[in-house]
Design a protein around this motif. Structure first.
Motif, PDB file in Angstrom:
ATOM      1  N   ALA A 180      15.235 -31.493  -8.651  1.00 16.89           N
ATOM      2  CA  ALA A 180      16.578 -31.790  -8.133  1.00 16.89           C
ATOM      3  C   ALA A 180      16.817 -33.294  -8.038  1.00 16.89           C
ATOM      4  N   GLY A 203      19.642 -34.915 -10.290  1.00 18.98           N
ATOM      5  CA  GLY A 203      20.702 -35.527  -9.498  1.00 18.98           C
ATOM      6  C   GLY A 203      20.917 -36.988  -9.860  1.00 18.98           C
ATOM      7  N   HIS A 234      30.960 -38.567  -4.912  1.00 17.62           N
ATOM      8  CA  HIS A 234      29.778 -38.037  -4.229  1.00 17.62           C
ATOM      9  C   HIS A 234      28.659 -39.069  -4.196  1.00 17.62           C
ATOM     10  N   ALA A 241      22.737 -38.577  -2.699  1.00 14.89           N
ATOM     11  CA  ALA A 241      22.158 -37.465  -1.926  1.00 14.89           C
ATOM     12  C   ALA A 241      22.969 -36.184  -2.131  1.00 14.89           C
ATOM     13  N   GLU A 242      24.293 -36.286  -2.141  1.00 14.26           N
ATOM     14  CA  GLU A 242      25.131 -35.098  -2.357  1.00 14.26           C
ATOM     15  C   GLU A 242      24.945 -34.544  -3.766  1.00 14.26           C
ATOM     16  N   THR A 243      24.795 -35.435  -4.739  1.00  9.37           N
ATOM     17  CA  THR A 243      24.605 -35.004  -6.125  1.00  9.37           C
ATOM     18  C   THR A 243      23.248 -34.324  -6.292  1.00  9.37           C
ATOM     19  N   ILE A 244      22.224 -34.859  -5.652  1.00 11.13           N
ATOM     20  CA  ILE A 244      20.901 -34.220  -5.691  1.00 11.13           C
ATOM     21  C   ILE A 244      20.970 -32.834  -5.055  1.00 11.13           C
ATOM     22  N   SER A 245      21.667 -32.711  -3.957  1.00  9.20           N
ATOM     23  CA  SER A 245      21.826 -31.414  -3.295  1.00  9.20           C
ATOM     24  C   SER A 245      22.544 -30.424  -4.213  1.00  9.20           C
ATOM     25  N   GLY A 270      20.197 -29.300  -6.777  1.00  9.62           N
ATOM     26  CA  GLY A 270      19.254 -28.361  -6.156  1.00  9.62           C
ATOM     27  C   GLY A 270      19.842 -26.969  -6.034  1.00  9.62           C
ATOM     28  N   THR A 271      21.121 -26.885  -5.722  1.00 14.38           N
ATOM     29  CA  THR A 271      21.786 -25.574  -5.633  1.00 14.38           C
ATOM     30  C   THR A 271      21.808 -24.892  -6.988  1.00 14.38           C
ATOM     31  N   ASP A 308      18.327 -23.688  -7.705  1.00 17.63           N
ATOM     32  CA  ASP A 308      18.017 -22.498  -6.900  1.00 17.63           C
ATOM     33  C   ASP A 308      18.663 -21.239  -7.482  1.00 17.63           C
TER      34      ASP A 308
END
Length: 152
Positions: free
Chosen positions: A12, A16, A33, A36-40, A43-44, A47
């Protein structure tokens, strides 16, 4: 040599960074963004099982996120660009789908040339009111060519 594999949760951060760098490298792309928001976000997608990464010498240099027939993301690192990685990622999707659809921003002329080269055809344009960036976009479609029976 390029190795393609399903993304792991630990990818991620790298995916990201690749996606965030794209927005930083293009003046026409609004800065909506944080990293950190892009990495999240990446990650979604990981997942959900959507992401395939491309590694070169053990380093992730690009990724594609696909939800069924929809290509949600296809991005390369600066080092990964123009190395044939994008076509390899698309080939994996083409090998399991008879139809693929995606959107790219109208301002992203390079992506439009790439997708046309890869057999995608434009099917629609929008004013951007349906995307977070509010940028006009172009919808592309690829379909597997029908195989004709040989004449006897």
């Amino acid at each position: 040599m390029v190795t393609l594999r399903p993304a792991r949760p630990t990818d991620a951060g790298t995916t990201g960074q690749i996606l965030h760098q794209f927005s930083q490298d293009n003046d026409w792309m609004p800065d909506l963004h944080s990293l950190a928001e892009t990495i999240s976000f990446c990650g979604t997608m990981i997942d959900r099982g959507w992401v395939t990464v491309a590694e070169v010498d053990g380093q992730v240099e690009g990724f594609m996120a696909r939800d069924g027939e929809e290509i949600c993301s296809l991005y390369m690192s600066r080092r990964g660009r123009r190395r044939g990685i994008g076509p390899q990622l698309l080939a994996t999707a083409k090998s399991v789908c008879d139809r693929l659809e995606l959107k790219t921003f109208e301002a992203n002329r390079g992506a439009q040339r790439f997708y046309r080269r890869e057999g995608f055809v434009e099917t629609a344009r929008s004013d951007g009111s349906d995307n977070d960036e509010n940028l006009p976009d172009v919808t592309y479609l690829w379909t597997k060519a029908d195989k004709k029976e040989p004449s006897v």
